[in-house]
Every structure is written in structure tokens, then in C-alpha cells.
Design an enzyme around this catalytic site. Structure first.
Site, PDB file in Angstrom:
ATOM      1  N   HIS A   1      17.763   7.328  -6.932  1.00 38.54           N
ATOM      2  CA  HIS A   1      18.095   8.320  -5.907  1.00 38.54           C
ATOM      3  C   HIS A   1      19.605   8.543  -5.919  1.00 38.54           C
ATOM      4  O   HIS A   1      20.387   7.656  -5.563  1.00 38.54           O
ATOM      5  CB  HIS A   1      17.638   7.850  -4.525  1.00 38.54           C
ATOM      6  CG  HIS A   1      17.784   8.910  -3.477  1.00 38.54           C
ATOM      7  ND1 HIS A   1      16.801   9.845  -3.219  1.00 38.54           N
ATOM      8  CD2 HIS A   1      18.810   9.203  -2.645  1.00 38.54           C
ATOM      9  CE1 HIS A   1      17.211  10.652  -2.265  1.00 38.54           C
ATOM     10  NE2 HIS A   1      18.435  10.289  -1.898  1.00 38.54           N
TER      11      HIS A   1
ATOM     12  N   ASP B   1      33.681  11.600   7.784  1.00 35.65           N
ATOM     13  CA  ASP B   1      32.711  12.135   8.731  1.00 35.65           C
ATOM     14  C   ASP B   1      31.733  13.000   7.949  1.00 35.65           C
ATOM     15  O   ASP B   1      32.140  13.745   7.044  1.00 35.65           O
ATOM     16  CB  ASP B   1      33.397  12.995   9.796  1.00 35.65           C
ATOM     17  CG  ASP B   1      34.007  12.180  10.931  1.00 35.65           C
ATOM     18  OD1 ASP B   1      34.060  10.944  10.806  1.00 35.65           O
ATOM     19  OD2 ASP B   1      34.446  12.791  11.925  1.00 35.65           O
TER      20      ASP B   1
ATOM     21  N   HIS C   1      23.871   4.874   9.055  1.00 41.88           N
ATOM     22  CA  HIS C   1      22.855   5.885   9.315  1.00 41.88           C
ATOM     23  C   HIS C   1      21.984   6.046   8.084  1.00 41.88           C
ATOM     24  O   HIS C   1      22.286   5.535   7.006  1.00 41.88           O
ATOM     25  CB  HIS C   1      23.471   7.217   9.746  1.00 41.88           C
ATOM     26  CG  HIS C   1      24.550   7.715   8.843  1.00 41.88           C
ATOM     27  ND1 HIS C   1      25.847   7.269   8.908  1.00 41.88           N
ATOM     28  CD2 HIS C   1      24.531   8.610   7.826  1.00 41.88           C
ATOM     29  CE1 HIS C   1      26.576   7.877   7.996  1.00 41.88           C
ATOM     30  NE2 HIS C   1      25.801   8.697   7.317  1.00 41.88           N
TER      31      HIS C   1
END
Length: 383
Positions: free
Chosen positions: A250, A293, A323
Site C-alpha cells: 500500500h 497538517d 489517525h
């Protein structure tokens, strides 16, 4: 004295030799990396999902904004709703008028338009450039331009404050990978362009240092009869992007970089087959991107890694916390229910922390930080 990172990996306990593949049984991988997936990294293997929090306090929380709720049309790009910004980039959301009655000119930096919906013609110093949904349009700093829309247009405006948009270095895959520069289109000095150069009075609204000045001409200053050089607006449609793929691994988001500017990058996620190796992750991996960010605008399709997200929404994951995929996507981490992704999304990754504009705060989904729970709350705007 020159400092160097340790030039080879170390390991401790249960681990995989290959990142994002062949994870130890009943573990969740988390990447801690530097330089936006280009620098040194460590892969941790946990017994619980790294996003399994039960509460969030403080300003670092992940944010989501439903830009579809910004309904008012703005007559000028300088009236567009400011969503996110810092010293090097400004991102605005614009519902364009059917026909601009003035010219715009950005003296603060290159402008990137991403056409989320609609179609029409962009007229600029260099000629006419027809556009449709899914188009990126790069306008060099101080280009004069206006739009005429044949279908209602919503667009992202991403200003490279004080810098220039460039194509990324494709390295060993070569300059024709992802998209061949030959697919880039430039404006034409065609009959439609000549017809619009009428003798009526035209105003040019110029933005410099985020303040506006207006210059009025007794004629249309878009009246060029020719040009030559290597500076020009260019257009790229997402349908012309052929994403890098690996059936056994991936790839990180950086593999999908479309444009680069000073201290930020623009990436595009397009439909692609899932990895076929049985041991390879098929969904984005949990990660700490502690140098950037991360902003993601959902353009079209089925957003397989997120729940309760629809086209026109935008998420912000500030650097400094872990995350990754939502629980539903995580359940398909190794056995997806379909052979390929079906999504288009635009990512903005910034080196410097982003501030949130008033327009974004007004359409925020306040409970987004809790959407990683097994039964996430429904999307709603903040009070």
C-alpha cells in the site's frame, strides 16, 4: 559536524519485516515517520487500534467541515469563503457567479483552482480555457482572469502565497508517470476569446498582501493577439491522472503528489485497484505525520476509508496525533468487498500549522473526533 540518522532499521519484539504487509496476528500497525513519508520511520505493532480513544480535549482534535452548507454565491473569488490558511497557503471555497463582471488578479502568489462542480470558460491574459468538473487550473501569479459558467460552479481556490506551483520529481519512475506533461492544456487565442475582448469598461480587482485594489480600464485588457514563453496557465483533469500502484504494497499518500509549492504539496487520490497480495494492507495505514497538517477534500465517489463522509466535505488532521481508517474500512483491511477504490479526493499537506477560517467553523461537524468509534455519530454541523 554533519548529523546522520541511523542508516538501518532495528527491531524489538513482534514485528513485520515489510511495512504495511504481513502484520503479526491480531495487531494494528502504526507508522511514526518524518518528512511526510520520505524520511526515517518506525512501525509500531499494537494490540488495540491507535484511534481507539474515548474522549478528546484540546485544539489538536481532528476536524471535519461540510462545505456543501456554504450556499451563498460570491460574485468574486476575493469574496470566497476562507476555510484554512497560514503564511504559505490560503484555501477558499467559492460558489462562482454565472458570469464574472470584472477581472481578478492575485499579486500574492500562484492560484490553483479545483473545479468541484460545474463547467464553463475561463478567460485570461493567455486566451480561453474551457473547464469542467475535476479540472485543476494553475494560474501564475498576477494573471488576469474571469469565468463564464455554463453550469453552476463550485471550486476550491488554493493560493501558493509567495511561491510557485511546480510538478513533483517523479524520480526513478520517470517524468511520464502518473500523468504525462503532454496532457496539460493551455489557453487558446481563439474566436471566443477575440469576441469577448469588447470595448466596454472593465475593472480589475487585484489582491496584494491580502488587500484589494481596483484598476478600471475603458476597454477589456484581455486583448492579447499573441504570446510565447514558458510561463502559462495549465489545466489538468483528474481523469488524466494514472495513479502509481503496487499489487503487493500500500503506497503512501506522497506517491500521489500532483503539485508542489513552498512548504506544501497537493495530492490527488483517484480510482485504483486494491492490492492483491493477501498479506498487504488494502486501506490507509495508521500513521503519525508529525511534520505536516493533512487536509482532504472529498470530490466524488465512495470514500472507502471514512464513514459518514460525502462529496463536498473536508477534513483536517493536524500533525501530532495518530489517525487512520474508520472502523468499517478497517474491517476490510485485508479482504476488501470490491476489487478497486471508487473515489476522487484532493489532499493538501502543509509544513506549517493551519488556521481555521470563520466560514469553516460555521459548518463544522463537531463530533468528527468520535467518528472512529464502532458506531460513529451522524454528521451534523456545529451549533
Amino acid at each position: 559536524m554533519t548529523r546522520q540518522y541511523i542508516p538501518f532499521p532495528r527491531s524489538e519484539g513482534l514485528s513485520s519485516k515489510q511495512a504495511h504487509a504481513d502484520l503479526p496476528d491480531s495487531t494494528f500497525e502504526r507508522e511514526m515517520g518524518k518528512e511526510g513519508f520520505f524520511g526515517p520511520a518506525t512501525h509500531m505493532y499494537h494490540r488495540h487500534p491507535p484511534t481507539g480513544w474515548t474522549s478528546w480535549q484540546g485544539p489538536l482534535r481532528p476536524r471535519a467541515f461540510d462545505l456543501v452548507k456554504i450556499n451563498a454565491a460570491q460574485p468574486s473569488p476575493w469574496d470566497a469563503a476562507e476555510i484554512l490558511f497560514n503564511a504559505h497557503v490560503r484555501l477558499r471555497f467559492w460558489r462562482a457567479p454565472a458570469k464574472m463582471d470584472h477581472l481578478a488578479r492575485n499579486g500574492d502568489g500562484d492560484e490553483l483552482l479545483f473545479i468541484h462542480q460545474g463547467a464553463g470558460d475561463l478567460f485570461c491574459d493567455y486566451g480561453r480555457l474551457p473547464f469542467r468538473a475535476g479540472d485543476y487550473i494553475v494560474l501564475p501569479r498576477s494573471t488576469m482572469w474571469r469565468m463564464e459558467c455554463s453550469a453552476p460552479v463550485t471550486a476550491l481556490l488554493i493560493e501558493a502565497t509567495g511561491s510557485t506551483y511546480q510538478l513533483p520529481d517523479r524520480g526513478m519512475v520517470g517524468k511520464h508517470a502518473v500523468f504525462d506533461p503532454a496532457v496539460l492544456e493551455t489557453p487558446k487565442l481563439d474566436e471566443a476569446f477575440r469576441d469577448q475582448a469588447n470595448g466596454q469598461e472593465w475593472a480589475v480587482r487585484i489582491k496584494r498582501r491580502n488587500a484589494l485594489s481596483t484598476v478600471t480600464y475603458p476597454f477589456n485588457p484581455l486583448d492579447a493577439v499573441g504570446w510565447h514563453g514558458d510561463l502559462s496557465p495549465v489545466k489538468l483533469n483528474v481523469a488524466d491522472i494514472r495513479p502509481l500502484m503496487s499489487h503487493r504494497y500500500h503506497l503512501p499518500p506522497s506517491a500521489h503528489t500532483t503539485f508542489v509549492a513552498n512548504r506544501f504539496v497537493i495530492c490527488t487520490f483517484c480510482p485504483r485497484p486494491f492490492e492483491t497480495d493477501p498479506g498487504a494492507l488494502k486501506v490507509p495505514f495508521f500513521h503519525n505525520n508529525d511534520d505536516y497538517d493533512e487536509v482532504l477534500f472529498y470530490h466524488a465517489g465512495d470514500f472507502f476509508s471514512r464513514d459518514n463522509i460525502h462529496a463536498g466535505m473536508m477534513t483536517l488532521h493536524p500533525c501530532g496525533f495518530t489517525h487512520g481508517p474508520h472502523p468499517k474500512a478497517l474491517g476490510n483491511a485485508f479482504t476488501p468487498k470490491k476489487p478497486a477504490t471508487d473515489e476522487y479526493a484532493v489532499m493538501l499537506d502543509t509544513r506549517d500549522a493551519l488556521e481555521i477560517g470563520e466560514a469553516a467553523s460555521a459548518v463544522e461537524w463537531g463530533d468528527y473526533a468520535y467518528s472512529w468509534k464502532a458506531a460513529p455519530a451522524p454528521a451534523k454541523a456545529a451549533e
